[in-house]
Design an enzyme around this catalytic site. Structure first.
Site, PDB file in Angstrom:
ATOM      1  N   LYS A 162      30.460  75.896   7.397  1.00  0.00           N
ATOM      2  CA  LYS A 162      29.290  76.542   7.990  1.00  0.00           C
ATOM      3  C   LYS A 162      29.773  77.587   8.988  1.00  0.00           C
ATOM      4  CE  LYS A 162      25.722  74.041   9.232  1.00  0.00           C
ATOM      5  NZ  LYS A 162      24.881  72.923   9.733  1.00  0.00           N
ATOM      6  N   GLU A 169      30.339  65.570  20.288  1.00  0.00           N
ATOM      7  CA  GLU A 169      30.336  65.579  18.825  1.00  0.00           C
ATOM      8  C   GLU A 169      31.090  64.371  18.263  1.00  0.00           C
ATOM      9  OE1 GLU A 169      28.626  67.521  16.932  1.00  0.00           O
ATOM     10  OE2 GLU A 169      28.302  69.425  17.954  1.00  0.00           O
ATOM     11  N   HIS A 178      27.778  74.116  24.325  1.00  0.00           N
ATOM     12  CA  HIS A 178      27.173  73.564  23.111  1.00  0.00           C
ATOM     13  C   HIS A 178      27.185  72.034  23.115  1.00  0.00           C
ATOM     14  CE1 HIS A 178      25.999  73.002  18.973  1.00  0.00           C
ATOM     15  NE2 HIS A 178      27.105  72.334  18.739  1.00  0.00           N
ATOM     16  N   ARG A 211      23.586  65.854   4.634  1.00  0.00           N
ATOM     17  CA  ARG A 211      24.420  66.580   5.590  1.00  0.00           C
ATOM     18  C   ARG A 211      23.623  66.951   6.840  1.00  0.00           C
ATOM     19  NH1 ARG A 211      28.616  71.713   4.674  1.00  0.00           N
ATOM     20  NH2 ARG A 211      29.127  71.951   6.885  1.00  0.00           N
ATOM     21  N   ASN A 227      23.264  67.029  12.213  1.00  0.00           N
ATOM     22  CA  ASN A 227      22.559  67.782  13.238  1.00  0.00           C
ATOM     23  C   ASN A 227      21.863  66.883  14.253  1.00  0.00           C
ATOM     24  OD1 ASN A 227      23.056  70.539  12.385  1.00  0.00           O
ATOM     25  ND2 ASN A 227      21.789  70.073  10.616  1.00  0.00           N
ATOM     26  N   ARG A 257      33.481  91.050   0.280  1.00  0.00           N
ATOM     27  CA  ARG A 257      32.699  90.025  -0.421  1.00  0.00           C
ATOM     28  C   ARG A 257      33.401  88.673  -0.474  1.00  0.00           C
ATOM     29  NH1 ARG A 257      31.587  94.681  -3.624  1.00  0.00           N
ATOM     30  NH2 ARG A 257      29.415  95.341  -3.363  1.00  0.00           N
ATOM     31  N   GLU A 261      24.085  71.455   2.577  1.00  0.00           N
ATOM     32  CA  GLU A 261      23.100  70.869   3.492  1.00  0.00           C
ATOM     33  C   GLU A 261      21.704  70.813   2.872  1.00  0.00           C
ATOM     34  OE1 GLU A 261      23.488  71.188   8.060  1.00  0.00           O
ATOM     35  OE2 GLU A 261      21.805  72.481   7.549  1.00  0.00           O
ATOM     36  N   HIS A 315      19.863  72.934  20.412  1.00  0.00           N
ATOM     37  CA  HIS A 315      19.897  74.373  20.158  1.00  0.00           C
ATOM     38  C   HIS A 315      18.796  75.096  20.919  1.00  0.00           C
ATOM     39  CE1 HIS A 315      22.317  74.262  16.115  1.00  0.00           C
ATOM     40  NE2 HIS A 315      23.083  74.138  17.184  1.00  0.00           N
ATOM     41  N   HIS A 356      20.857  68.271  17.629  1.00  0.00           N
ATOM     42  CA  HIS A 356      20.973  69.720  17.597  1.00  0.00           C
ATOM     43  C   HIS A 356      19.625  70.438  17.639  1.00  0.00           C
ATOM     44  CE1 HIS A 356      25.077  68.701  16.674  1.00  0.00           C
ATOM     45  NE2 HIS A 356      25.430  69.959  16.582  1.00  0.00           N
ATOM     46  N   LYS A 361      32.995  63.652   8.695  1.00  0.00           N
ATOM     47  CA  LYS A 361      32.476  64.979   8.355  1.00  0.00           C
ATOM     48  C   LYS A 361      32.887  65.363   6.926  1.00  0.00           C
ATOM     49  CE  LYS A 361      30.771  69.173   9.434  1.00  0.00           C
ATOM     50  NZ  LYS A 361      31.189  70.052  10.530  1.00  0.00           N
TER      51      LYS A 361
END
Length: 377
Positions: A154, A196, A276, A251, A255, A132, A247, A262, A258, A237
């Site tokens: 993330k 990036e 990527h 935030r 993206n 956990r 997010e 993606h 993206h 960042k």
């Protein structure tokens, strides 16, 4: 705030991600892997360390890390997975969890992500789920990971439905960006990470993008310009993460590129056909072209983005991707799986100009479809 003991170095840059009691440092500079044991020991004395890495990174850097941990009195176990985006799946996730449990990594121990963005995402998610939640440290070995995925918590894996759809927010306790390891990075991988870096200029820092247009060759060559580019990216960042950790607000600007990217990655099968950062480069160029088509930004700005990305050797169009891709309907289905989709409404990061990106909610699917048809033509 958890802070490692100061190791006197004039050639490092230290930034902080401000999250109250969960704040952590980003340390940037050369030869940091040789000190990783001392830095981890100052944060978690006596902890067992489960190192998660891939076969390529292990060959180059695992021995250095293991020796540093041993010298600091820390016990470690290494888990080596296959390199590439294909390892961000349920089967590899289960394998990593099982190996960490077998190594007796407990709540007071930690996971060390030694590798690029795939390893960071996979390891961070494993750390979030293990017992956990156990602590983890990011030691990113690719430019893309150093400037983006290692910062902000993330973590996740891919599903057959799309990229990064299963995961958790789980912040590291330290990010150690050793700039020396980038000297061993293949040029294609470095270019991928550079997408990036350029993103931070395109989001809200036009001056940084203009600096990159002038200095990108120095960034590729290494030295002070590379460290400055990495530090500027990480600072951007870190500031966004401190304002919007989960997010729910701005935030999402991170993206940029993206949503299109993606979908293209998934369409290419998360393979070496399209890395990527290459997908993000195409996605950013598309976001600016789509913005121009909607009358939001000038065609000159859209052209400027593509010109710079092409100058560094990055793709900017769907036609640059080798092999077959889904048709427009297929790409629209993949876009519909994007994490920013809310109750079926499409959300894109669009732009009013260089450094003027914004969150566009409820974008007309018909406009996106027409744009993709034109792009494919």
């Amino acid at each position: 705030m958890n802070k490692p003991a100061d190791i006197a170095r004039a050639d490092i840059t230290r930034l902080s991600v401000g999250l109250g009691s969960r704040s952590y440092d980003i340390v940037i500079g050369p030869h940091l892997l040789e000190e990783i044991g001392a830095r981890i020991a100052s944060l978690r004395p006596g902890a067992r360390v489960g190192i998660v890495t891939d076969a390529h990174v292990a060959e180059r850097h695992l021995a250095t890390v293991e020796a540093s941990l041993k010298a600091a009195g820390l016990t470690s176990s290494a888990i080596v997975v296959a390199p590439g985006e294909g390892s961000k799946n349920f089967a590899t996730f289960e394998h990593v969890i099982d190996e960490l449990l077998g190594a007796r990594i407990e709540r007071r121990d930690l996971v060390l992500a030694l590798g690029g963005g795939v390893i960071g995402d996979l390891s961070g998610f494993a750390a979030a789920a293990l017992r956990r939640g156990v602590d983890f440290v990011q030691a990113p070995t690719s430019l893309l990971a150093q400037v983006d995925s290692s910062v902000g918590g993330k973590t996740g894996i891919n599903s057959r439905h799309g990229k990064n759809l299963v995961g958790a927010f789980h912040q590291p306790i330290l990010v150690l960006a050793d700039t020396s390891v980038l000297d061993t990075l293949p040029l294609r991988e470095f270019r991928s990470g550079y997408a990036e870096v350029a993103k931070y200029g395109l989001i809200d820092n036009a001056a940084f993008f203009a600096w990159l247009e002038r200095k990108w060759k120095d960034v590729f060559a290494g030295g002070p310009a590379r460290i400055e580019a990495i530090a500027t990216s990480c600072a951007a960042k870190a500031a966004v993460v401190a304002r919007d950790e989960l997010e729910t607000g701005d935030r999402a600007l991170l993206n940029l590129g993206h949503t299109f990217g993606h979908a293209l990655e998934a369409g290419a099968g998360f393979s070496q056909r399209l890395l990527h950062g290459e997908a993000v480069a195409i996605g950013m160029a598309q976001a600016f072209r789509f913005s121009a088509a909607q009358g939001l930004c000038s065609p000159d700005d859209a052209a400027r983005v593509s010109v710079h990305l092409r100058a560094v050797g990055l793709p900017t169009r769907i036609a640059d991707i080798p092999g077959e891709l889904p048709d427009t309907d297929g790409l629209m289905r993949l876009i519909g799986q994007d994490k920013k989709v809310s109750r079926g409404a499409l959300t894109f990061i669009l732009a009013r100009g260089i450094g003027q990106s914004f969150i566009a909610r409820d974008v007309d699917p018909a406009a996106v479809r027409a744009f993709l048809d034109a792009e494919r033509a």
